[in-house]
Design an enzyme around this catalytic site. Structure first.
Site, PDB file in Angstrom:
ATOM      1  N   THR A 195       0.820  -1.217   0.000  1.00 27.63           N
ATOM      2  CA  THR A 195       0.000   0.000   0.000  1.00 27.63           C
ATOM      3  C   THR A 195       0.859   1.275   0.000  1.00 27.63           C
ATOM      4  N   GLY A 196       2.181   1.119   0.065  1.00 26.31           N
ATOM      5  CA  GLY A 196       3.065   2.287   0.075  1.00 26.31           C
ATOM      6  C   GLY A 196       3.453   2.707  -1.334  1.00 26.31           C
ATOM      7  N   GLU A 202      19.879   5.946   4.511  1.00 25.39           N
ATOM      8  CA  GLU A 202      19.904   6.504   5.874  1.00 25.39           C
ATOM      9  C   GLU A 202      20.879   5.730   6.762  1.00 25.39           C
ATOM     10  N   ALA A 222      19.031  14.955  14.982  1.00 26.05           N
ATOM     11  CA  ALA A 222      20.324  14.727  14.324  1.00 26.05           C
ATOM     12  C   ALA A 222      20.034  14.648  12.830  1.00 26.05           C
ATOM     13  N   SER A 263      18.373   1.169   3.203  1.00 24.03           N
ATOM     14  CA  SER A 263      18.257   2.604   2.950  1.00 24.03           C
ATOM     15  C   SER A 263      19.588   3.338   3.077  1.00 24.03           C
ATOM     16  N   ASP A 274       6.412   2.560  -3.007  1.00 22.44           N
ATOM     17  CA  ASP A 274       7.177   1.584  -3.785  1.00 22.44           C
ATOM     18  C   ASP A 274       6.364   0.326  -4.063  1.00 22.44           C
ATOM     19  N   TYR A 296      15.338   5.196  12.901  1.00 19.17           N
ATOM     20  CA  TYR A 296      15.003   4.548  11.618  1.00 19.17           C
ATOM     21  C   TYR A 296      16.267   3.962  10.972  1.00 19.17           C
ATOM     22  N   LYS A 318      17.113   0.033  10.165  1.00 23.02           N
ATOM     23  CA  LYS A 318      17.432  -0.439   8.810  1.00 23.02           C
ATOM     24  C   LYS A 318      18.787  -1.154   8.792  1.00 23.02           C
ATOM     25  N   ARG A 324       7.243  15.790  -1.706  1.00 18.92           N
ATOM     26  CA  ARG A 324       5.786  15.891  -1.931  1.00 18.92           C
ATOM     27  C   ARG A 324       5.205  17.046  -1.121  1.00 18.92           C
ATOM     28  N   LEU A 364       3.920  -7.189  10.076  1.00 17.78           N
ATOM     29  CA  LEU A 364       5.332  -7.450  10.394  1.00 17.78           C
ATOM     30  C   LEU A 364       5.572  -7.566  11.900  1.00 17.78           C
TER      31      LEU A 364
HETATM   32  P1  NAP Z   1       5.837   3.999   2.492  1.00 17.73           P
HETATM   33  O1  NAP Z   1       5.129   4.668   1.357  1.00 17.73           O
HETATM   34  O2  NAP Z   1       5.916   4.696   3.808  1.00 17.73           O
HETATM   35  O3  NAP Z   1       5.139   2.574   2.721  1.00 17.73           O
HETATM   36  C1  NAP Z   1       5.375   1.816   3.882  1.00 17.73           C
HETATM   37  C2  NAP Z   1       4.556   0.546   3.817  1.00 17.73           C
HETATM   38  O4  NAP Z   1       4.816  -0.224   5.004  1.00 17.73           O
HETATM   39  C3  NAP Z   1       3.042   0.773   3.770  1.00 17.73           C
HETATM   40  O5  NAP Z   1       2.474  -0.093   2.819  1.00 17.73           O
HETATM   41  C4  NAP Z   1       2.584   0.363   5.179  1.00 17.73           C
HETATM   42  O6  NAP Z   1       1.279  -0.185   5.219  1.00 17.73           O
HETATM   43  C5  NAP Z   1       3.589  -0.748   5.472  1.00 17.73           C
HETATM   44  N1  NAP Z   1       3.655  -1.076   6.902  1.00 17.73           N
HETATM   45  C6  NAP Z   1       3.801  -0.205   7.943  1.00 17.73           C
HETATM   46  N2  NAP Z   1       3.747  -0.884   9.112  1.00 17.73           N
HETATM   47  C7  NAP Z   1       3.576  -2.200   8.796  1.00 17.73           C
HETATM   48  C8  NAP Z   1       3.427  -3.376   9.569  1.00 17.73           C
HETATM   49  N3  NAP Z   1       3.443  -3.362  10.912  1.00 17.73           N
HETATM   50  N4  NAP Z   1       3.249  -4.554   8.930  1.00 17.73           N
HETATM   51  C9  NAP Z   1       3.202  -4.601   7.563  1.00 17.73           C
HETATM   52  N5  NAP Z   1       3.321  -3.510   6.780  1.00 17.73           N
HETATM   53  C10 NAP Z   1       3.514  -2.319   7.386  1.00 17.73           C
HETATM   54  O7  NAP Z   1       7.342   3.627   2.063  1.00 17.73           O
HETATM   55  P2  NAP Z   1       8.035   3.624   0.617  1.00 17.73           P
HETATM   56  O8  NAP Z   1       8.540   4.971   0.325  1.00 17.73           O
HETATM   57  O9  NAP Z   1       7.156   2.927  -0.331  1.00 17.73           O
HETATM   58  O10 NAP Z   1       9.316   2.730   0.931  1.00 17.73           O
HETATM   59  C11 NAP Z   1       9.272   1.307   0.825  1.00 17.73           C
HETATM   60  C12 NAP Z   1      10.388   0.711   1.667  1.00 17.73           C
HETATM   61  O11 NAP Z   1      11.646   1.177   1.203  1.00 17.73           O
HETATM   62  C13 NAP Z   1      10.341   1.057   3.145  1.00 17.73           C
HETATM   63  O12 NAP Z   1      10.849  -0.060   3.852  1.00 17.73           O
HETATM   64  C14 NAP Z   1      11.294   2.224   3.266  1.00 17.73           C
HETATM   65  O13 NAP Z   1      11.801   2.301   4.585  1.00 17.73           O
HETATM   66  C15 NAP Z   1      12.344   1.830   2.263  1.00 17.73           C
HETATM   67  N6  NAP Z   1      13.084   2.913   1.632  1.00 17.73           N
HETATM   68  C16 NAP Z   1      12.407   3.936   1.037  1.00 17.73           C
HETATM   69  C17 NAP Z   1      13.119   4.917   0.375  1.00 17.73           C
HETATM   70  C18 NAP Z   1      12.418   6.052  -0.335  1.00 17.73           C
HETATM   71  O14 NAP Z   1      13.076   7.045  -0.658  1.00 17.73           O
HETATM   72  N7  NAP Z   1      11.112   5.938  -0.627  1.00 17.73           N
HETATM   73  C19 NAP Z   1      14.524   4.844   0.314  1.00 17.73           C
HETATM   74  C20 NAP Z   1      15.161   3.772   0.921  1.00 17.73           C
HETATM   75  C21 NAP Z   1      14.436   2.802   1.557  1.00 17.73           C
HETATM   76  P3  NAP Z   1      -0.046   0.655   5.667  1.00 17.73           P
HETATM   77  O15 NAP Z   1      -0.611   1.200   4.407  1.00 17.73           O
HETATM   78  O16 NAP Z   1      -0.877  -0.403   6.271  1.00 17.73           O
HETATM   79  O17 NAP Z   1       0.409   1.707   6.640  1.00 17.73           O
HETATM   80  O1  F7E Z   2      13.631  14.493   4.249  1.00 15.45           O
HETATM   81  C1  F7E Z   2      14.754  17.953   5.092  1.00 15.45           C
HETATM   82  C2  F7E Z   2      14.993  16.881   6.137  1.00 15.45           C
HETATM   83  O2  F7E Z   2      11.593  13.320   5.028  1.00 15.45           O
HETATM   84  C3  F7E Z   2      14.672  14.870   3.369  1.00 15.45           C
HETATM   85  C4  F7E Z   2      12.565   8.175   3.533  1.00 15.45           C
HETATM   86  O3  F7E Z   2      11.938   7.632   2.395  1.00 15.45           O
HETATM   87  O4  F7E Z   2      14.549   8.698   2.297  1.00 15.45           O
HETATM   88  C5  F7E Z   2      13.535   9.265   3.111  1.00 15.45           C
HETATM   89  O5  F7E Z   2      14.087   9.834   4.285  1.00 15.45           O
HETATM   90  C6  F7E Z   2      15.436  16.072   3.919  1.00 15.45           C
HETATM   91  C7  F7E Z   2      15.880  15.928   5.367  1.00 15.45           C
HETATM   92  O6  F7E Z   2      13.334  12.096   3.605  1.00 15.45           O
HETATM   93  C8  F7E Z   2      11.528  19.445   5.802  1.00 15.45           C
HETATM   94  O7  F7E Z   2      15.582  17.446   7.308  1.00 15.45           O
HETATM   95  C9  F7E Z   2      13.548  20.142   5.453  1.00 15.45           C
HETATM   96  O8  F7E Z   2      17.215  16.325   5.463  1.00 15.45           O
HETATM   97  O9  F7E Z   2      11.891  13.740   2.565  1.00 15.45           O
HETATM   98  P1  F7E Z   2      12.503  13.415   3.862  1.00 15.45           P
HETATM   99  P2  F7E Z   2      14.522  11.370   4.392  1.00 15.45           P
HETATM  100  O10 F7E Z   2      14.548  11.708   5.817  1.00 15.45           O
HETATM  101  O11 F7E Z   2      15.765  11.608   3.614  1.00 15.45           O
HETATM  102  C10 F7E Z   2      15.343   7.683   2.932  1.00 15.45           C
HETATM  103  C11 F7E Z   2      16.346   7.168   1.936  1.00 15.45           C
HETATM  104  C12 F7E Z   2      14.511   6.627   3.559  1.00 15.45           C
HETATM  105  O12 F7E Z   2      14.919   5.465   3.644  1.00 15.45           O
HETATM  106  C13 F7E Z   2      13.295   7.072   4.293  1.00 15.45           C
HETATM  107  O13 F7E Z   2      12.382   5.993   4.475  1.00 15.45           O
HETATM  108  O14 F7E Z   2      14.578  17.200   3.893  1.00 15.45           O
HETATM  109  N1  F7E Z   2      13.574  18.777   5.354  1.00 15.45           N
HETATM  110  N2  F7E Z   2      12.320  20.570   5.748  1.00 15.45           N
HETATM  111  C14 F7E Z   2      12.331  18.323   5.554  1.00 15.45           C
HETATM  112  N3  F7E Z   2      11.829  17.060   5.539  1.00 15.45           N
HETATM  113  C15 F7E Z   2      10.506  16.901   5.766  1.00 15.45           C
HETATM  114  N4  F7E Z   2       9.991  15.651   5.744  1.00 15.45           N
HETATM  115  N5  F7E Z   2       9.674  17.990   6.039  1.00 15.45           N
HETATM  116  C16 F7E Z   2      10.143  19.267   6.066  1.00 15.45           C
HETATM  117  O15 F7E Z   2       9.383  20.222   6.310  1.00 15.45           O
END
Ligand code: NAP
Ligand code: F7E
Length: 341
Positions: A11-12, A136, A289, A134, A14, A158, A162, A200, A58
């Site tokens: 549902t997310g 991160e 941080a 990630s 990706d 987080y 990871k 977004r 999970l």
């Molecule tokens: P997302 O939009 O936040 O989606 C997270 C998904 O995890 C949702 O489908 C959510 O389901 C599900 N979830 C949350 N808690 C759960 C639980 N207890 N049991 C089963 N499912 C659960 O994340 P995304 O951006 O698609 O990212 C996908 C994965 O890649 C994540 O693991 C994220 O940490 C990792 N990642 C993302 C990025 C990025 O930039 N997008 C980069 C590196 C790694 P519900 O709809 O039920 O809440």
């Molecule tokens: O923040 C700065 C904030 O929340 C990016 C997740 O998908 O990618 C994501 O994590 C940057 C940070 O993503 C705002 O401080 C400034 O430096 O979009 P973000 P993230 O933290 O990089 C990694 C790879 C993952 O794995 C994660 O799941 O933007 N920033 N002002 C802000 N960020 C947010 N959210 N909101 C602000 O107002």
């Protein structure tokens, strides 16, 4: 017979792109969904006729074993997580349980259902496992750009969770001979990105201001730099990793880095606006941080998997601004349908 994939986190952002990609490849796709009132229909609605859903969480080992027994997957993609970094400080234990321990529970479900033990390792008909690691995990980076050998120094609960999932996946590969891999993915975005993430938040903010629905956009640290790519490209890398001859980990990113300030300027410019008139700094949005600089070295994925990103930063930002302008102009309720442009 069609290969069968089980996706957690369908549902997310990706999960929705991966399900589409695997359906295009002829897969039989199953998605794990949780809770009483789920799945969140916004991202899965259009897929419901093609994807089969199985209930599980999970946090619940038994439910994952039941899901694997029922689906009998050839491939499992573990995308489920608490993925919003600021939430990981507010709910650190829950983040450890879902984002970290959830990986252990999914790997154990596969191990138990496959009859794998320390003395009986995985055979040829094994279930292949993908873990969503990630950038991160690199946190306070030791070198730039970051590659598969760059040491980890996570800067949030987080990132720590990871890193646990990453090393555990490697450990199951080495201990049990499982085909278990991690993709170390850098930030990837799309019109389906959650509204809490900065890209977004900015593109929705720009669309609201352009349409006269808001007069300012409050943001935190504008100096942080990220390597932003397009989610539709990145899910293809996940599939390629599971089709490789040997199980290995890969860094996935563009190799370019931009600041949040540059993101903001590009998004406002895409709508013909000057960002400096609208953006307001908000100290409350700064993190305990920060990860200051991320930039991928995706050479291994390019050479070994033939993977390359196809959408440049400016194109990605323009795509998201256009999509949000279209959604808001049509008066679409963001809670209901926004994620499905
Ligand atoms: P997302 O939009 O936040 O989606 C997270 C998904 O995890 C949702 O489908 C959510 O389901 C599900 N979830 C949350 N808690 C759960 C639980 N207890 N049991 C089963 N499912 C659960 O994340 P995304 O951006 O698609 O990212 C996908 C994965 O890649 C994540 O693991 C994220 O940490 C990792 N990642 C993302 C990025 C990025 O930039 N997008 C980069 C590196 C790694 P519900 O709809 O039920 O809440
Ligand atoms: O923040 C700065 C904030 O929340 C990016 C997740 O998908 O990618 C994501 O994590 C940057 C940070 O993503 C705002 O401080 C400034 O430096 O979009 P973000 P993230 O933290 O990089 C990694 C790879 C993952 O794995 C994660 O799941 O933007 N920033 N002002 C802000 N960020 C947010 N959210 N909101 C602000 O107002």
């Amino acid at each position: 017979m069609a290969r069968r994939a089980l996706i957690t986190g369908i549902t997310g952002q990706d999960g929705s792109y991966l399900a589409e990609d695997l359906l295009d490849q002829g897969y039989d796709v199953w998605g794990l969904v949780r809770g009483q009132a789920n799945p969140r229909v916004s991202r899965v609605r259009k897929l419901l006729q093609d994807v089969q859903l199985v209930r599980g969480d999970l946090l619940d080992q038994g439910s994952l074993i039941s899901a694997v027994e029922r689906v009998q997957p050839d491939e499992v993609y573990n995308l489920g997580a608490i993925s919003f970094v600021p939430m990981s400080w507010e709910q650190a234990e829950l983040t450890a349980e879902v984002t970290g321990m959830g990986v252990l529970r999914m790997l154990e479900a596969i191990r138990v259902c496959s009859g794998i033990t320390a003395s009986r390792s995985s055979g040829s008909g094994q279930i292949r496992f993908y873990q969503a690691s990630s950038s991160e995990m690199f946190g306070q980076v030791r070198e730039t750009p970051q590659n598969e050998r760059t040491p980890f120094h996570p800067r949030s609960p987080y990132g720590v969770a990871k890193a646990y999932g990453h090393f555990l996946t490697q450990n199951y590969r080495e201990s049990y001979g499982m085909f278990a891999v991690s993709g170390i993915l850098f930030n990837h975005e799309s019109p389906r990105r959650g509204a809490e993430f900065v890209t977004r938040k900015v593109t929705l903010g720009v669309a609201r201001i352009k349409l006269g629905l808001a007069s300012e956009l409050r943001l935190g640290n504008l100096e942080a730099r990220r390597d932003w790519g397009y989610a539709g490209d990145y899910v293809k890398a996940m599939r390629l990793m599971l089709h490789a001859e040997t199980p290995e980990d890969y860094v996935i990113g563009t190799g370019h880095t931009q600041s949040v300030r540059e993101l903001v300027a590009a998004a406002f410019e895409a709508a013909g606006l000057d960002w400096e008139q609208y953006v307001v700094g908000d100290q409350a949005l700064h993190r305990p941080a920060e990860v200051d600089l991320l930039c991928a070295d995706p050479k291994k994925a390019r050479v070994q998997l033939g993977w390359e990103p196809t959408v440049a930063f400016e194109e990605l930002v323009a795509m998201m601004v256009e999509s949000d302008l279209r959604l808001l102009s049509a008066g679409i309720d963001l809670e209901q349908d926004s994620s499905w442009p």
